[in-house]
Design a protein around this motif. Structure first.
Motif, PDB file in Angstrom:
ATOM      1  N   VAL A 141     114.360  75.622 -48.772  1.00 14.33           N
ATOM      2  CA  VAL A 141     114.609  74.964 -47.854  1.00 14.33           C
ATOM      3  C   VAL A 141     115.320  75.230 -46.771  1.00 14.33           C
ATOM      4  CG1 VAL A 141     114.166  72.931 -46.683  1.00 14.33           C
ATOM      5  CG2 VAL A 141     113.545  72.577 -49.266  1.00 14.33           C
ATOM      6  N   GLU A 142     116.295  75.324 -47.082  1.00 12.26           N
ATOM      7  CA  GLU A 142     117.513  75.477 -46.153  1.00 12.26           C
ATOM      8  C   GLU A 142     117.210  76.877 -45.214  1.00 12.26           C
ATOM      9  OE1 GLU A 142     121.245  77.414 -43.768  1.00 12.26           O
ATOM     10  OE2 GLU A 142     120.169  77.882 -45.724  1.00 12.26           O
ATOM     11  N   PHE A 143     117.561  77.919 -45.676  1.00 13.71           N
ATOM     12  CA  PHE A 143     116.929  79.417 -44.750  1.00 13.71           C
ATOM     13  C   PHE A 143     115.789  79.034 -44.276  1.00 13.71           C
ATOM     14  CE2 PHE A 143     113.463  81.286 -48.169  1.00 13.71           C
ATOM     15  CZ  PHE A 143     113.614  82.015 -47.268  1.00 13.71           C
ATOM     16  N   LEU A 144     114.437  78.080 -44.469  1.00 15.97           N
ATOM     17  CA  LEU A 144     113.138  78.549 -43.496  1.00 15.97           C
ATOM     18  C   LEU A 144     113.907  77.711 -42.779  1.00 15.97           C
ATOM     19  CD1 LEU A 144     110.989  77.842 -46.975  1.00 15.97           C
ATOM     20  CD2 LEU A 144     111.038  79.584 -45.393  1.00 15.97           C
ATOM     21  N   VAL A 164     109.532  89.436 -33.165  1.00 16.97           N
ATOM     22  CA  VAL A 164     110.687  88.584 -34.844  1.00 16.97           C
ATOM     23  C   VAL A 164     111.601  90.108 -34.647  1.00 16.97           C
ATOM     24  CG1 VAL A 164     111.284  87.584 -36.256  1.00 16.97           C
ATOM     25  CG2 VAL A 164     109.853  86.634 -34.921  1.00 16.97           C
ATOM     26  N   VAL A 165     112.602  90.486 -34.699  1.00 18.76           N
ATOM     27  CA  VAL A 165     113.298  91.688 -35.173  1.00 18.76           C
ATOM     28  C   VAL A 165     114.585  91.082 -35.933  1.00 18.76           C
ATOM     29  CG1 VAL A 165     114.874  93.091 -34.267  1.00 18.76           C
ATOM     30  CG2 VAL A 165     113.614  92.161 -32.271  1.00 18.76           C
ATOM     31  N   GLY A 166     113.571  91.540 -37.458  1.00 17.40           N
ATOM     32  CA  GLY A 166     114.478  91.376 -39.039  1.00 17.40           C
ATOM     33  C   GLY A 166     113.185  90.748 -39.494  1.00 17.40           C
ATOM     34  N   ALA A 167     113.645  91.687 -40.684  1.00 17.21           N
ATOM     35  CA  ALA A 167     112.361  91.336 -41.509  1.00 17.21           C
ATOM     36  C   ALA A 167     113.074  90.836 -42.559  1.00 17.21           C
ATOM     37  CB  ALA A 167     110.984  92.363 -41.734  1.00 17.21           C
ATOM     38  N   GLY A 168     114.288  90.368 -43.105  1.00 18.12           N
ATOM     39  CA  GLY A 168     114.513  89.548 -43.960  1.00 18.12           C
ATOM     40  C   GLY A 168     114.187  87.808 -43.996  1.00 18.12           C
ATOM     41  N   PRO A 169     114.675  87.120 -45.009  1.00 20.96           N
ATOM     42  CA  PRO A 169     114.653  85.846 -45.077  1.00 20.96           C
ATOM     43  C   PRO A 169     114.386  84.763 -43.784  1.00 20.96           C
ATOM     44  CG  PRO A 169     116.228  86.660 -46.891  1.00 20.96           C
ATOM     45  CD  PRO A 169     115.958  87.148 -46.175  1.00 20.96           C
ATOM     46  N   ILE A 170     115.338  85.115 -42.886  1.00 24.58           N
ATOM     47  CA  ILE A 170     115.466  84.663 -41.793  1.00 24.58           C
ATOM     48  C   ILE A 170     114.645  85.182 -40.709  1.00 24.58           C
ATOM     49  CG2 ILE A 170     116.773  83.431 -39.456  1.00 24.58           C
ATOM     50  CD1 ILE A 170     117.747  82.375 -42.540  1.00 24.58           C
ATOM     51  N   GLY A 171     114.530  86.191 -40.856  1.00 26.48           N
ATOM     52  CA  GLY A 171     113.037  86.617 -39.727  1.00 26.48           C
ATOM     53  C   GLY A 171     112.425  86.427 -40.236  1.00 26.48           C
ATOM     54  N   ILE A 172     111.546  86.829 -40.816  1.00 23.42           N
ATOM     55  CA  ILE A 172     110.429  86.089 -41.980  1.00 23.42           C
ATOM     56  C   ILE A 172     109.778  84.563 -42.022  1.00 23.42           C
ATOM     57  CG2 ILE A 172     109.121  85.433 -44.134  1.00 23.42           C
ATOM     58  CD1 ILE A 172     109.737  88.743 -44.557  1.00 23.42           C
ATOM     59  N   GLY A 173     110.388  83.469 -42.337  1.00 21.80           N
ATOM     60  CA  GLY A 173     110.829  82.332 -41.620  1.00 21.80           C
ATOM     61  C   GLY A 173     110.485  82.142 -39.961  1.00 21.80           C
ATOM     62  N   PHE A 177     106.669  79.729 -39.145  1.00 27.23           N
ATOM     63  CA  PHE A 177     107.170  78.985 -38.144  1.00 27.23           C
ATOM     64  C   PHE A 177     106.259  79.382 -37.111  1.00 27.23           C
ATOM     65  CE2 PHE A 177     109.631  77.322 -41.391  1.00 27.23           C
ATOM     66  CZ  PHE A 177     109.106  75.809 -41.819  1.00 27.23           C
ATOM     67  N   CYS A 178     107.005  80.748 -36.413  1.00 24.88           N
ATOM     68  CA  CYS A 178     106.065  80.944 -35.092  1.00 24.88           C
ATOM     69  C   CYS A 178     104.261  80.793 -35.144  1.00 24.88           C
ATOM     70  CB  CYS A 178     106.275  82.659 -34.650  1.00 24.88           C
ATOM     71  SG  CYS A 178     108.693  82.103 -33.461  1.00 24.88           S
ATOM     72  N   GLN A 179     104.046  81.658 -36.733  1.00 24.60           N
ATOM     73  CA  GLN A 179     102.537  81.133 -36.701  1.00 24.60           C
ATOM     74  C   GLN A 179     101.977  79.957 -36.876  1.00 24.60           C
ATOM     75  OE1 GLN A 179     101.377  85.942 -38.439  1.00 24.60           O
ATOM     76  NE2 GLN A 179     101.853  84.281 -40.176  1.00 24.60           N
ATOM     77  N   PHE A 180     102.630  79.462 -37.247  1.00 18.54           N
ATOM     78  CA  PHE A 180     102.391  78.173 -37.506  1.00 18.54           C
ATOM     79  C   PHE A 180     101.803  77.278 -36.084  1.00 18.54           C
ATOM     80  CE2 PHE A 180     104.832  77.205 -41.698  1.00 18.54           C
ATOM     81  CZ  PHE A 180     103.706  77.980 -41.962  1.00 18.54           C
ATOM     82  N   THR A 181     103.186  77.818 -35.152  1.00 14.04           N
ATOM     83  CA  THR A 181     102.679  77.473 -33.708  1.00 14.04           C
ATOM     84  C   THR A 181     100.829  77.843 -33.010  1.00 14.04           C
ATOM     85  OG1 THR A 181     103.237  78.708 -32.632  1.00 14.04           O
ATOM     86  CG2 THR A 181     104.691  76.810 -33.421  1.00 14.04           C
ATOM     87  N   GLY A 182     100.376  78.612 -34.009  1.00 16.90           N
ATOM     88  CA  GLY A 182      99.605  79.132 -33.489  1.00 16.90           C
ATOM     89  C   GLY A 182     100.123  80.843 -32.052  1.00 16.90           C
ATOM     90  N   ALA A 183     101.098  80.654 -32.337  1.00 10.12           N
ATOM     91  CA  ALA A 183     101.698  82.453 -30.956  1.00 10.12           C
ATOM     92  C   ALA A 183     101.346  83.666 -31.761  1.00 10.12           C
ATOM     93  CB  ALA A 183     103.059  82.182 -31.125  1.00 10.12           C
ATOM     94  N   ALA A 184     100.836  84.060 -31.304  1.00 11.61           N
ATOM     95  CA  ALA A 184     101.235  85.988 -31.337  1.00 11.61           C
ATOM     96  C   ALA A 184     101.789  86.219 -31.871  1.00 11.61           C
ATOM     97  CB  ALA A 184     100.144  86.695 -30.399  1.00 11.61           C
ATOM     98  N   VAL A 185     102.669  86.635 -33.081  1.00 11.16           N
ATOM     99  CA  VAL A 185     103.797  87.252 -33.703  1.00 11.16           C
ATOM    100  C   VAL A 185     103.951  88.436 -33.831  1.00 11.16           C
ATOM    101  CG1 VAL A 185     105.102  86.838 -35.256  1.00 11.16           C
ATOM    102  CG2 VAL A 185     104.336  84.832 -34.714  1.00 11.16           C
TER     103      VAL A 185
END
Length: 336
Positions: A141-144, A164-173, A177-185
């Motif tokens: 939960v925390e990192f997300l 989003v620059v960086g595909a570690g845990p934080i970047g993927i989180g 959440f950007c995709q949940f808004t409907g944004a193009a990521v």
């Protein structure tokens, strides 16, 4: 109780420590899971800017309530996660209801000893019920929440094109959440292995590895405009500086990662874009609750995010292997 201590850079030890004594207003938590993140790797490597050694690491925590004040809404045996950002409650940020950037903040595992131990006492209001979540899910939960908070800081909407620059845990989180808004990521990183996992397993739609042709690719993704919102989650000063050039005119740049470097950028380029520059630090209870809701709904692929599990007492050996193989590691969780 068994406790993992980072005595100095590149030196972890297992110590036997006495059980903590709970004070009124605190909850004693039996720690069951500890997630490892970039902060822990930076502490181990000696390049975390807010830390003094020795330190017990661990701020991505899940456990069970062991003791609590009578009358508390928390119940003994309840599965919980912990908000590790302990505010003072009186500073300018706290008075503005921004405890995540408290002037005198004490972060578990950074400013004060964290959760790589069997029992931990924390303020009861830092304990967040995680009913319906597994222990592994509660540890994530925390990192997300850090990613969710950054997206909230960036005020992302479905009209936005996001990088989003960086595909570690934080970047993927952040990307999730950007995709949940409907944004193009679009997600970029140096590691094709991480990007493939993010795309094929996690479901991030557009990914690209750094290399020749990247600027042209990013221009093509946005019809030459670049991105309404750019997030940096790299931990690299050089990457942060490069990211300014990917922000569209009138766009927003959100710095999620923390680096020791002094960051510089071209003032004419910054001004002609009227760029909004934002820092995003930690997360709030609102973000934790938002993440828990998304996990409960099944929208977050938690089993996919959790790539490695190991026993806490193996941390001194395992952490080196995790660092050496970060292309294959998304979220590693220690079990107690």
């Amino acid at each position: 109780m068994k406790t993992v201590v980072c005595e100095k850079p590149f030196a972890l030890a297992i110590e036997d420590r006495p059980l903590p004594q709970r004070k009124p207003g605190e909850a004693k938590i039996r720690i069951r899971r500890v997630g490892l993140c970039g902060t822990d790797y930076h502490i181990f490597a000696g390049n975390q800017p807010f830390l003094a050694y020795p330190r017990v690491m661990g701020h991505e925590l899940a456990g069970e309530v062991a003791e609590v004040d009578a009358g508390s809404p928390l119940q003994v045996g309840q599965v919980v996660t912990i908000n590790p950002y302990l505010p003072c409650g009186t500073c300018v940020a706290c008075r503005k209801d921004k405890p995540n950037c408290c002037v005198n903040i004490q972060v578990l595992g950074v400013h004060i000893d964290g959760g790589m131990t069997e029992f931990l006492c924390v303020p009861a209001d830092a304990v967040i019920p995680a009913d319906g979540l597994s222990l592994d899910q509660a540890a994530m939960v925390e990192f997300l929440a850090v990613g969710a908070h950054a997206v909230r800081r960036g005020a992302v909407t479905e009209q936005d094109r996001v990088l989003v620059v960086g595909a570690g845990p934080i970047g993927i989180g952040v990307a999730l959440f950007c995709q949940f808004t409907g944004a193009a990521v679009t997600l970029i990183d140096t590691s094709s292995e991480r990007l493939d996992y993010a795309h094929l397993k996690v479901g991030i739609k557009h990914v690209r590895a750094l290399g020749e042709g990247l600027p042209d690719f990013l221009k093509a993704q946005t019809n030459g405009d670049f991105f309404d919102v750019v997030f940096d989650a790299t931990g690299s000063g050089q990457a942060i500086e490069k990211g300014f050039s990917y922000v569209a005119h009138g766009g927003r740049y959100v710095l999620v990662s923390v680096v020791k470097n002094t960051i510089s950028f071209s003032d004419p380029e910054f001004h002609k874009r009227e760029t909004t520059l934002l820092g995003s630090r930690n997360a709030t209870k609102e973000d934790f609750d938002h993440v828990i809701s998304k996990i409960r709904s099944g929208e977050i692929p938690s089993r996919i995010l959790n790539t490695h599990n190991f026993d806490l007492t193996d941390t001194p050996v395992v952490i080196k292997e995790l660092i050496e193989n970060q292309g294959k590691v998304l979220k590693a969780i220690a079990n107690l």
